[in-house]
Design an enzyme around this catalytic site. Sequence first.
Site, PDB file in Angstrom:
ATOM      1  N   LYS A   1     -13.392  14.856 -18.785  1.00  0.00           N
ATOM      2  CA  LYS A   1     -12.398  16.195 -18.300  1.00  0.00           C
ATOM      3  C   LYS A   1     -12.218  16.871 -19.626  1.00  0.00           C
ATOM      4  O   LYS A   1     -12.460  18.018 -19.701  1.00  0.00           O
ATOM      5  CB  LYS A   1     -11.298  15.456 -17.655  1.00  0.00           C
ATOM      6  N   ASN A   2     -11.451  16.239 -20.708  1.00  0.00           N
ATOM      7  CA  ASN A   2     -11.151  17.200 -21.849  1.00  0.00           C
ATOM      8  C   ASN A   2     -12.019  17.949 -22.542  1.00  0.00           C
ATOM      9  O   ASN A   2     -11.722  18.754 -23.403  1.00  0.00           O
ATOM     10  CB  ASN A   2     -10.207  16.332 -22.467  1.00  0.00           C
TER      11      ASN A   2
ATOM     12  N   CYS B   1       2.749  21.634 -16.245  1.00  0.00           N
ATOM     13  CA  CYS B   1       3.484  21.013 -17.286  1.00  0.00           C
ATOM     14  C   CYS B   1       4.371  19.772 -16.858  1.00  0.00           C
ATOM     15  O   CYS B   1       5.742  19.979 -16.788  1.00  0.00           O
ATOM     16  CB  CYS B   1       4.496  22.158 -17.696  1.00  0.00           C
TER      17      CYS B   1
ATOM     18  N   ARG C   1       5.645  22.131 -22.513  1.00  0.00           N
ATOM     19  CA  ARG C   1       4.354  22.120 -23.085  1.00  0.00           C
ATOM     20  C   ARG C   1       4.116  23.680 -23.452  1.00  0.00           C
ATOM     21  O   ARG C   1       3.262  24.196 -22.708  1.00  0.00           O
ATOM     22  CB  ARG C   1       3.091  21.742 -22.202  1.00  0.00           C
TER      23      ARG C   1
ATOM     24  N   ASP D   1      -2.893   9.646 -23.720  1.00  0.00           N
ATOM     25  CA  ASP D   1      -3.482   9.536 -22.280  1.00  0.00           C
ATOM     26  C   ASP D   1      -3.816   8.278 -21.855  1.00  0.00           C
ATOM     27  O   ASP D   1      -4.050   7.993 -20.771  1.00  0.00           O
ATOM     28  CB  ASP D   1      -4.998  10.552 -22.214  1.00  0.00           C
TER      29      ASP D   1
ATOM     30  N   ARG E   1      -7.597  14.980 -10.307  1.00  0.00           N
ATOM     31  CA  ARG E   1      -7.957  15.804 -11.531  1.00  0.00           C
ATOM     32  C   ARG E   1      -8.567  15.254 -12.556  1.00  0.00           C
ATOM     33  O   ARG E   1      -9.258  16.087 -13.174  1.00  0.00           O
ATOM     34  CB  ARG E   1      -6.263  16.105 -12.121  1.00  0.00           C
TER      35      ARG E   1
END
Length: 424
Positions: free
Chosen positions: A22-23, A116, A121, A305, A397
Site C-alpha cells: 500500500k505505502n 489523521c 499529522r 505500522d 484501507r
Amino acid sequence: MSHIIIRGGRRLEGALTVQGAKNSVLPILAATILHPGQTVLQGCPHLSDVEASIRILRHLGCKARWEGEALVVDAGSMSRRDIPDHLMREMRSSVIFLGAILARLGRAEMSYPGGCELGPRPIDLHLTALRQLGAELREEGGRLRCTAQRMAGREIALSIPSVGATENVILAACGAEGETTIFNAAREPEIADLQAFLRAMGCQVRGAGSSTVCVAGRRPTRDAVHTVMPDRIAAATYLAAVAAAGGQVELHRVNYRHLSTVTAALHGAGCQITGGEGRVVLRSDGALRSAGTVRTAPYPGFPTDAQAVLMAALLRGQGATVFVENIFENRYRHVDELCRMGADISVADRVAVVTGVPRLYGADVRATDLRGGAALLVAGLIADGTTRIGDIHHIQRGYEDPVRDLAALGADIALEEPPPAAHQ
Ligand code: UD1
C-alpha cells in the site's frame, strides 16, 4: 455495516502470497501523472486506498482501469489541477499528489488531507520544501492554492525524515530545473520503489533508500511497466498472527531484509524464523514470551505500522513487553479495544506496557484505525469464543482480503455482511 467474525483457538498452517505494498503504490499512483502517457502497475493491491487514488486520478482527467492484478493508468488526458475536499479527506496520502500536479502543470489546488487518526499529522515539512523549490503557496478558506511556474532544484534538508515529505519533494523535483538534493530523507524501502518506478519512466533519481536523494529535474520520457514491491506490513501482520496462534506458515513474495526488526522481535519472543529469496517461514508453538522493549523508529528501525500487531501477538505471552511509540503521538487507540478482550496493557504517554494474561475473551470490538484493526484480527485468533470486529473499513484501507488469507491458513473467520436493505 459489515463485521469480521473470528472464533479463536485454531493453529495456522500453510502458505500465503503477500499483496503489493500500500505505502508503495499510493505515491506511485500520484507519480503516474508526471508522464502524459501510459503506466502499467503489476501486483497492484485491491485496497480502498487504491480506489480512493483512482477516484483522484479520474477527477484529474486521467484514465484508470484494472486488468486483473494490473492497474493501467493513462495520464495523457489529464486536464485538471484541483482535488476536491471530499477526495482529499479519504486518505492522508492524497497530499503526495501536490508535488506531482505541480511538476506536471505548475499549479495545484487542494485542501488539507484526511486520515489523521494517529494524532496531529502536519504537512509543514512538505509545504516548506515545496516553497524552497520555488512554489508559492497560499491558504484560502481551508484550500491550498499553489503556483510554481518555474521550480528550481536546490538542496533541501528535512528536519525529520518524513516519508511523505520525501516523496512529495522527489515528485516536485522531477518538474524543477536543475538538481535537487534531499538531505535527511526517509530511508523506507517504499521510497526506493518509487525511485525504481520513476527511473522506469525515464526520470533521473538516485540515492533512495539512503538518507541523501538526488533528483535531476527531468520529465518522464516513456511509458513504464512496474511491479509494486511486496507489502512488508501485511507480511508482518501475518507473521504476528501465526506467532500468536501457533503453527507454521510460509509467506511468498516478501523481501526478508525489509522485515528484519519485526522478525528479530518475534524471534526474541520465541518463534523460529528462516528467510530466503522472496520467502519467509515462521514456526511458533503459540506460547510466546516477552519481546523485551520495542521502540518504533524510522526505517530501518522497528516500523510504527507493525507496533499494534506485535502488541496483539504478545497479549498472552509470558512476562511484560514495553512498547515505545516514537513516530506518532496517538498510536495506542487499539489498546482500549484489546483491553475489552481481557488484555493487560497500561499506557503512559508514548509508552505501553503489555503484561501477558493466560486468556483473552472474544468481544464486540471496533477497528479504530488501519493497523489497530489488524491488531484486533490477531487478538481474535487467540481469544476464547467469538470476536466481532466492526468499522472494518479501516482494515480494508490496507489489507486486500484478510478474511480470505487467514481462512486459507485455517482460521475460523468470516465476513458478516449486513442484510440487504428492504425495498421501500
Ligand atoms: C507514512 C506511511 C505510514 C507510516 C509513516 C511512518 C504512507 C502512505 N504512510 O506516513 O503508514 O506510519 O510513514 O513510517 O506511506 N511530520 C511532521 N511534519 C510533516 C510531515 C510529518 O511533523 O510535514 C511528522 C509526523 O507527524 C510524524 C512523523 O513526522 O510524527 C513521521 O511522519 P511521516 O514519515 O511523514 O509519515 P507519513 O508519510 O504520513
